[in-house]
Design a protein around this motif. Structure first.
Motif, short mmCIF file in Angstrom:
data_model
loop_
_atom_site.label_atom_id
_atom_site.label_comp_id
_atom_site.label_asym_id
_atom_site.label_seq_id
_atom_site.Cartn_x
_atom_site.Cartn_y
_atom_site.Cartn_z
N MET A 1 0.82 -1.20 0.00
CA MET A 1 0.00 0.00 0.00
C MET A 1 0.86 1.26 0.00
SD MET A 1 -2.91 -1.32 2.67
CE MET A 1 -3.48 0.32 3.04
N ASP A 2 1.96 1.23 0.76
CA ASP A 2 2.84 2.39 0.80
C ASP A 2 3.53 2.63 -0.54
OD1 ASP A 2 2.17 2.83 3.43
OD2 ASP A 2 3.88 1.72 4.23
N ARG A 3 3.53 1.61 -1.39
CA ARG A 3 4.13 1.73 -2.73
C ARG A 3 3.07 2.07 -3.78
NH1 ARG A 3 7.57 -3.61 -3.58
NH2 ARG A 3 7.99 -2.58 -5.59
N GLY A 4 1.86 2.39 -3.34
CA GLY A 4 0.82 2.78 -4.27
C GLY A 4 0.03 1.62 -4.86
N ILE A 5 0.21 0.42 -4.32
CA ILE A 5 -0.55 -0.75 -4.78
C ILE A 5 -1.83 -0.84 -3.96
CG2 ILE A 5 -0.55 -3.26 -5.01
CD1 ILE A 5 2.55 -3.07 -5.19
N ILE A 6 -2.97 -0.86 -4.64
CA ILE A 6 -4.26 -0.93 -3.96
C ILE A 6 -4.55 -2.38 -3.59
CG2 ILE A 6 -6.75 -0.58 -4.23
CD1 ILE A 6 -6.00 1.71 -6.21
N PHE A 7 -4.85 -2.62 -2.33
CA PHE A 7 -5.12 -3.97 -1.83
C PHE A 7 -6.61 -4.14 -1.59
CE2 PHE A 7 -5.34 -7.05 1.77
CZ PHE A 7 -4.90 -8.16 1.06
N VAL A 8 -7.19 -5.22 -2.13
CA VAL A 8 -8.63 -5.43 -2.07
C VAL A 8 -8.93 -6.85 -1.58
CG1 VAL A 8 -10.80 -5.40 -3.36
CG2 VAL A 8 -8.96 -3.84 -4.01
N PRO A 9 -9.22 -7.04 -0.31
CA PRO A 9 -9.68 -8.35 0.13
C PRO A 9 -10.99 -8.72 -0.58
CG PRO A 9 -9.12 -6.96 2.01
CD PRO A 9 -9.14 -6.08 0.80
N ALA A 10 -11.08 -9.94 -1.06
CA ALA A 10 -12.27 -10.42 -1.78
C ALA A 10 -12.71 -11.71 -1.13
CB ALA A 10 -11.95 -10.63 -3.26
N SER A 11 -13.95 -11.76 -0.64
CA SER A 11 -14.36 -12.88 0.19
C SER A 11 -15.86 -13.10 0.11
CB SER A 11 -13.97 -12.57 1.65
OG SER A 11 -14.43 -13.56 2.53
N GLY A 12 -16.28 -14.27 0.58
CA GLY A 12 -17.70 -14.52 0.79
C GLY A 12 -18.19 -13.91 2.09
N ARG A 13 -17.28 -13.36 2.88
CA ARG A 13 -17.64 -12.80 4.18
C ARG A 13 -18.38 -11.46 4.06
NH1 ARG A 13 -14.40 -14.54 8.90
NH2 ARG A 13 -13.19 -16.37 8.30
N GLN A 14 -19.00 -11.07 5.17
CA GLN A 14 -19.73 -9.80 5.21
C GLN A 14 -18.75 -8.64 5.37
OE1 GLN A 14 -20.75 -9.35 9.95
NE2 GLN A 14 -22.44 -9.97 8.65
N TYR A 15 -19.23 -7.44 5.03
CA TYR A 15 -18.41 -6.23 5.07
C TYR A 15 -17.92 -5.94 6.49
CZ TYR A 15 -17.20 -1.27 4.31
OH TYR A 15 -16.56 -0.05 4.22
N ALA A 16 -18.80 -6.01 7.48
CA ALA A 16 -18.41 -5.69 8.86
C ALA A 16 -17.33 -6.64 9.36
CB ALA A 16 -19.63 -5.73 9.78
N ASN A 17 -17.45 -7.91 9.02
CA ASN A 17 -16.47 -8.91 9.42
C ASN A 17 -15.10 -8.59 8.82
OD1 ASN A 17 -14.87 -11.46 9.04
ND2 ASN A 17 -16.61 -12.39 10.10
N MET A 18 -15.09 -8.23 7.53
CA MET A 18 -13.83 -7.92 6.85
C MET A 18 -13.21 -6.64 7.36
SD MET A 18 -14.95 -9.07 3.02
CE MET A 18 -13.34 -8.90 2.27
N GLN A 19 -14.04 -5.66 7.71
CA GLN A 19 -13.52 -4.42 8.30
C GLN A 19 -12.79 -4.70 9.62
OE1 GLN A 19 -17.23 -2.04 8.21
NE2 GLN A 19 -15.96 -0.47 7.26
N ARG A 20 -13.36 -5.58 10.43
CA ARG A 20 -12.70 -5.93 11.69
C ARG A 20 -11.39 -6.66 11.43
NH1 ARG A 20 -18.12 -6.48 13.51
NH2 ARG A 20 -18.28 -8.66 12.86
N MET A 21 -11.40 -7.55 10.44
CA MET A 21 -10.21 -8.33 10.13
C MET A 21 -9.04 -7.45 9.72
SD MET A 21 -10.07 -11.54 7.46
CE MET A 21 -11.44 -12.31 8.29
N PHE A 22 -9.35 -6.36 9.00
CA PHE A 22 -8.31 -5.46 8.49
C PHE A 22 -8.37 -4.10 9.19
CE2 PHE A 22 -8.92 -8.59 5.15
CZ PHE A 22 -7.61 -8.88 4.77
N ALA A 23 -8.80 -4.09 10.44
CA ALA A 23 -9.09 -2.85 11.15
C ALA A 23 -8.01 -1.77 11.06
CB ALA A 23 -9.42 -3.16 12.61
N PRO A 24 -6.72 -2.09 11.21
CA PRO A 24 -5.72 -1.01 11.21
C PRO A 24 -5.65 -0.22 9.91
CG PRO A 24 -4.81 -3.03 12.12
CD PRO A 24 -6.11 -3.40 11.49
N VAL A 25 -6.08 -0.84 8.78
CA VAL A 25 -5.94 -0.18 7.48
C VAL A 25 -7.24 -0.18 6.68
CG1 VAL A 25 -3.46 -0.62 7.23
CG2 VAL A 25 -5.11 -2.36 6.48
N ALA A 26 -8.36 -0.56 7.31
CA ALA A 26 -9.62 -0.75 6.58
C ALA A 26 -10.06 0.49 5.81
CB ALA A 26 -10.72 -1.20 7.54
#
Length: 212
Positions: A1-26
């Protein structure tokens, strides 16, 4: 991310769950949620694909009537459950850590349907053909794990959601890399220039990535 690469988690999980999983950078990420039914970028919803209610109701009744099957009805901010067994509620709330709403009548939930999932503790392999034969002409049915089969609106998958993000950000497929392991990653891997299979990937998924 610091190099300008956009990171996109893609999952069957719900949005709130994924936000918690990646909380420091969500707040810096894009998200593809619910196997492609929803996409977000830096907190903004970019799209939502909706299933027609008649089909959704028929699916819910079919899952409810099948012995050993549990319903997961996805909402944007919560998962609706009408658990047959307490262990299923424990799994979704305390192990998967979804936002959950337990309801007395899941057929009366008013929120729009987009993803409906069947959970079978014994595994979905034995019943997969039953579900696909009954509903495959009307919805997208995809294995999302040993015990899970996800139903989404026809033509909806992670690849479609990724294309929404690509168009929104002005990024070509050739500039993207994706990582996947299961059948619900197939269209995602087809939507990038550099598809990469995980070591534990299904044979079909592994084969897709061998020429790259």
């Amino acid at each position: 991310m610091d190099r300008g690469i956009i990171f996109v988690p893609a999952s069957g999980r719900q949005y709130a769950n994924m936000q918690r999983m990646f909380a420091p950078v969500a707040d810096r990420l894009g998200f593809i949620c619910e196997n492609g039914c929803l996409s977000f970028f830096q907190g903004k919803m970019l799209h939502k694909d909706v299933m027609d209610r008649e089909t959704g109701q028929e699916l819910l009744h079919a899952i409810w009537e099948k012995e050993g099957a549990e319903i997961l009805l996805s909402g944007v901010n919560t998962s609706y459950l009408m658990p047959k067994e307490e262990s299923y509620l424990h799994r979704m709330r305390d192990i998967v850590k979804n936002n959950v709403t337990v309801v007395d009548d899941i057929f009366a939930v008013e929120e729009e349907y987009f993803k409906i999932s069947v959970y079978e503790k014994a595994g979905v392999d034995a019943s997969r053909s039953y579900w696909e034969n009954r509903f495959g002409s009307r919805v997208q049915a995809v294995v999302s794990g040993l015990e899970w089969l996800d139903f989404t609106p026809k033509g909806v998958h992670k690849g479609r959601a990724l294309r929404v993000l690509q168009e929104y950000l002005g990024i070509a497929p050739e500039e993207c890399m994706a990582f996947g392991d299961n059948y619900n990653d197939k269209e995602l891997l087809e939507s990038v220039g550099f598809p990469v299979a995980m070591e534990n990937a299904k044979p079909e998924i592994y084969a897709m990535c061998q020429n790259h």
